[in-house]
Design a protein around this motif. Structure first.
Motif, mmCIF file in Angstrom:
data_model
loop_
_atom_site.group_PDB
_atom_site.id
_atom_site.type_symbol
_atom_site.label_atom_id
_atom_site.label_comp_id
_atom_site.label_asym_id
_atom_site.label_seq_id
_atom_site.Cartn_x
_atom_site.Cartn_y
_atom_site.Cartn_z
ATOM 1 N N MET A 1 0.848 -1.195 0.000
ATOM 2 C CA MET A 1 0.000 0.000 0.000
ATOM 3 C C MET A 1 0.882 1.242 0.000
ATOM 4 O O MET A 1 1.978 1.234 0.563
ATOM 5 C CB MET A 1 -0.887 0.046 1.258
ATOM 6 N N LEU A 2 0.377 2.307 -0.592
ATOM 7 C CA LEU A 2 0.978 3.633 -0.509
ATOM 8 C C LEU A 2 0.021 4.486 0.303
ATOM 9 O O LEU A 2 -1.186 4.507 0.023
ATOM 10 C CB LEU A 2 1.148 4.246 -1.897
ATOM 11 N N TYR A 3 0.549 5.169 1.322
ATOM 12 C CA TYR A 3 -0.271 6.040 2.166
ATOM 13 C C TYR A 3 0.269 7.453 2.135
ATOM 14 O O TYR A 3 1.482 7.669 2.225
ATOM 15 C CB TYR A 3 -0.248 5.566 3.631
ATOM 16 N N VAL A 4 -0.633 8.406 2.019
ATOM 17 C CA VAL A 4 -0.314 9.816 2.205
ATOM 18 C C VAL A 4 -1.189 10.286 3.352
ATOM 19 O O VAL A 4 -2.423 10.204 3.273
ATOM 20 C CB VAL A 4 -0.572 10.640 0.933
ATOM 21 N N LEU A 5 -0.563 10.733 4.437
ATOM 22 C CA LEU A 5 -1.276 11.141 5.653
ATOM 23 C C LEU A 5 -1.052 12.620 5.912
ATOM 24 O O LEU A 5 0.080 13.098 5.827
ATOM 25 C CB LEU A 5 -0.775 10.351 6.864
ATOM 26 N N GLN A 6 -2.134 13.302 6.204
ATOM 27 C CA GLN A 6 -2.060 14.706 6.582
ATOM 28 C C GLN A 6 -2.652 14.856 7.967
ATOM 29 O O GLN A 6 -3.783 14.448 8.222
ATOM 30 C CB GLN A 6 -2.837 15.570 5.584
ATOM 31 N N SER A 7 -1.893 15.424 8.859
ATOM 32 C CA SER A 7 -2.365 15.672 10.224
ATOM 33 C C SER A 7 -3.681 16.440 10.170
ATOM 34 O O SER A 7 -3.900 17.259 9.282
ATOM 35 C CB SER A 7 -1.289 16.486 10.958
ATOM 36 N N SER A 8 -4.566 16.168 11.116
ATOM 37 C CA SER A 8 -5.873 16.833 11.138
ATOM 38 C C SER A 8 -6.251 17.196 12.569
ATOM 39 O O SER A 8 -5.592 16.792 13.523
ATOM 40 C CB SER A 8 -6.948 15.912 10.554
ATOM 41 N N GLU A 9 -7.332 17.926 12.677
ATOM 42 C CA GLU A 9 -7.939 18.133 13.989
ATOM 43 C C GLU A 9 -8.595 16.821 14.386
ATOM 44 O O GLU A 9 -8.969 16.012 13.531
ATOM 45 C CB GLU A 9 -9.003 19.225 13.908
ATOM 46 N N ALA A 10 -8.750 16.582 15.685
ATOM 47 C CA ALA A 10 -9.433 15.371 16.144
ATOM 48 C C ALA A 10 -10.877 15.377 15.649
ATOM 49 O O ALA A 10 -11.536 16.413 15.644
ATOM 50 C CB ALA A 10 -9.398 15.286 17.668
ATOM 51 N N VAL A 11 -11.329 14.219 15.198
ATOM 52 C CA VAL A 11 -12.727 14.065 14.800
ATOM 53 C C VAL A 11 -13.571 14.006 16.071
ATOM 54 O O VAL A 11 -13.237 13.273 17.010
ATOM 55 C CB VAL A 11 -12.920 12.786 13.953
ATOM 56 N N VAL A 12 -14.667 14.777 16.104
ATOM 57 C CA VAL A 12 -15.560 14.791 17.257
ATOM 58 C C VAL A 12 -16.880 14.150 16.836
ATOM 59 O O VAL A 12 -17.506 14.574 15.865
ATOM 60 C CB VAL A 12 -15.789 16.243 17.767
ATOM 61 N N VAL A 13 -17.271 13.087 17.548
ATOM 62 C CA VAL A 13 -18.521 12.387 17.274
ATOM 63 C C VAL A 13 -19.362 12.422 18.541
ATOM 64 O O VAL A 13 -18.900 12.013 19.615
ATOM 65 C CB VAL A 13 -18.270 10.929 16.836
ATOM 66 N N ASN A 14 -20.594 12.949 18.439
ATOM 67 C CA ASN A 14 -21.489 13.079 19.586
ATOM 68 C C ASN A 14 -20.815 13.801 20.754
ATOM 69 O O ASN A 14 -20.950 13.410 21.911
ATOM 70 C CB ASN A 14 -22.019 11.715 20.042
ATOM 71 N N GLY A 15 -20.035 14.836 20.431
ATOM 72 C CA GLY A 15 -19.393 15.651 21.450
ATOM 73 C C GLY A 15 -18.119 15.052 22.029
ATOM 74 O O GLY A 15 -17.491 15.650 22.890
#
Length: 182
Positions: free
Chosen positions: A157-171
């Motif tokens: 596999m080839l992966y390209v990852l970009q840092s993100s803000e944390a995903v918020v689900v139901n708060g």
């Protein structure tokens, strides 16, 4: 632990990376700052291999004075976790036959492209999909695992990852969990 370049322990071709730059006439050239052979690092007790093709430490990246190449060279000496906070990672991962990665979640937006073989993407809900050569998975901070579906052949596999803000689900923020992947 420093990255060491060594031969692939599998039947897949050793990859090359080609980094471009500029000469004094502002023309595009190939950089000679690094060897073109991608470094290979065994992970998960030697079961998988990572090739760290390139990294950046911030976004947007500054390429002036080759600062990005210097940062990447630092990551080759001391490999980062799966994600570089505030930056990007381009890596390939080779999976042995029938290998299943641990369930893991990263605080990142990831593009995973199957280069060789077939890979099953398994989500913590129990859903899964088989990805074939050329297929792309877009991982959006979800808890997942990867499985090489072949009983005989390695997959890549080839992966390209970009840092993100944390995903918020139901708060509730979804935490980073590498699942023991070193």
């Amino acid at each position: 632990m420093a990255t060491k370049t060594h031969k692939n322990p599998n039947n897949l071709r050793t990859l090359q990376r080609h980094i471009t730059a500029h000469n004094d006439k502002s023309e595009a050239i190939f950089s000679d700052a690094l060897s073109s052979e991608a470094p290979i690092r065994s992970v998960m007790g030697g079961d998988m291999t990572f090739s760290l093709m390139y990294t950046t430490s911030k976004y947007p990246v500054s390429m002036n004075g080759d600062k990005d190449i210097e940062g990447y060279q630092d990551h080759l000496k001391t490999p980062p976790a799966i994600v570089v906070p505030g930056g990007t990672v381009c890596r390939t991962v080779d999976f042995p036959p029938e290998f299943v990665s641990p369930m893991h979640r990263t605080v990142s937006l990831d593009y995973g492209v199957v280069l060789e073989g077939e890979i099953e993407l398994i989500l913590d809900s129990g859903e899964s999909r088989i990805l074939k050569r050329g297929d792309v998975a877009v991982q959006r901070g979800t808890n997942h695992a990867w499985k090489n579906t072949s009983t005989e052949n390695w997959a890549r596999m080839l992966y390209v990852l970009q840092s993100s803000e944390a995903v918020v689900v139901n708060g509730k923020p979804m935490d980073h969990d590498e699942g023991g992947i070193d």
